[in-house]
Scaffold this active site. Structure first.
Site, PDB file in Angstrom:
ATOM      1  N   PHE A  74       0.865  -1.186   0.000  1.00 21.73           N
ATOM      2  CA  PHE A  74       0.000   0.000   0.000  1.00 21.73           C
ATOM      3  C   PHE A  74       0.896   1.230   0.000  1.00 21.73           C
ATOM      4  O   PHE A  74       1.728   1.410   0.891  1.00 21.73           O
ATOM      5  CB  PHE A  74      -0.905   0.014   1.228  1.00 21.73           C
TER       6      PHE A  74
ATOM      7  N   TYR B 241       1.126   5.458  -0.092  1.00 25.39           N
ATOM      8  CA  TYR B 241       0.304   6.622   0.253  1.00 25.39           C
ATOM      9  C   TYR B 241       1.018   7.943   0.012  1.00 25.39           C
ATOM     10  O   TYR B 241       0.442   9.009   0.217  1.00 25.39           O
ATOM     11  CB  TYR B 241      -0.109   6.543   1.734  1.00 25.39           C
ATOM     12  N   GLY B 242       2.283   7.866  -0.413  1.00 21.04           N
ATOM     13  CA  GLY B 242       3.064   9.092  -0.589  1.00 21.04           C
ATOM     14  C   GLY B 242       3.869   9.043  -1.867  1.00 21.04           C
ATOM     15  O   GLY B 242       3.326   8.793  -2.943  1.00 21.04           O
ATOM     16  N   SER B 243       5.186   9.220  -1.722  1.00 18.96           N
ATOM     17  CA  SER B 243       6.033   9.286  -2.915  1.00 18.96           C
ATOM     18  C   SER B 243       6.007   7.979  -3.711  1.00 18.96           C
ATOM     19  O   SER B 243       6.231   7.987  -4.929  1.00 18.96           O
ATOM     20  CB  SER B 243       7.468   9.643  -2.524  1.00 18.96           C
TER      21      SER B 243
ATOM     22  N   GLU C  37      13.345   3.317   2.522  1.00 21.20           N
ATOM     23  CA  GLU C  37      12.530   3.860   3.612  1.00 21.20           C
ATOM     24  C   GLU C  37      13.187   3.710   4.975  1.00 21.20           C
ATOM     25  O   GLU C  37      12.510   3.641   5.981  1.00 21.20           O
ATOM     26  CB  GLU C  37      11.134   3.213   3.595  1.00 21.20           C
TER      27      GLU C  37
END
Ligand code: BEZ
Length: 193
Positions: free
Chosen positions: A20, A22-24, A102
């Protein structure tokens, strides 16, 4: 990595997994994904509460980047993002790349999400939570905007990160009030009337 995570990783590399984003990762996954579709993650919301000392800021002058936090308002809309499927052949390499990309406080977590056909799935989500070394936490909108306007790191300015994300969400029709409010506050600082 504990024994249960090890067996989780074995399952992921054997069967592939859903990620999932949600950003970059929505605009630039840089992963050999096989399938992609819109999905929601109920009970969670985007916040610029994670510090960036390595990409959009520097040690001593961190920028602010996205994470997801639990949404206390049960009536609030769910976080809308993308699900990517990483098939078995590429799963191990994708995990290695994601873990590296990350680092700085984000950890692998697993959450229930709902895909665009209404099917519940379990997805890997990289989250940075309270207590990690780069955590900054909540602050008034004007303070968030001031910090973002001031921050810059090896990957560029913090404002460029925010504006890119806002453009991506707008292009996909997935506007997020926290992100839009922050863009408004940053623009007001950059272009005072
Ligand atoms: C994402 O797009 O899912 C993401 C963004 C920043 C850090 C981790 C994940």
């Amino acid at each position: 990595m504990g024994p249960s995570e090890t067996s989780k990783q074995q399952i992921m590399t054997r069967e592939g997994f859903w990620l999932f984003a949600y950003g970059s990762l929505m605009a630039r996954p840089r992963l050999p994904w096989r399938g992609r579709m819109e999905a929601t993650m109920p009970g969670w919301t985007r916040r610029f509460w994670q510090g960036s000392h390595d990409h959009r800021g520097r040690p001593g002058a961190p920028g602010r980047v996205l994470t997801l936090v639990p949404e206390p308002d049960r009536g609030a809309p769910p976080c809308v993002g993308f699900l990517y499927f990483l098939p078995p052949a590429v799963a191990r390499g994708a995990l290695t790349r994601l873990d590296y990309r990350e680092k700085n406080g984000y950890v692998r977590t697993f959450h229930p999400v709902i895909d665009r056909f209404g099917t519940p799935r379990e997805a890997l989500v990289y989250l940075a939570g309270p207590g990690n070394p780069a955590w900054l936490g909540p602050a008034p909108l004007s303070d968030l905007a001031a910090q973002i306007c001031a921050a810059e790191g090896p990957s560029g300015t913090n404002t460029a990160y925010l504006f890119d994300l806002h453009r991506t969400l707008a292009r996909l029709g997935l506007e997020d009030p926290h992100v839009s409010d922050l863009v408004g506050a940053v623009r007001a600082r950059l272009n005072p009337a």
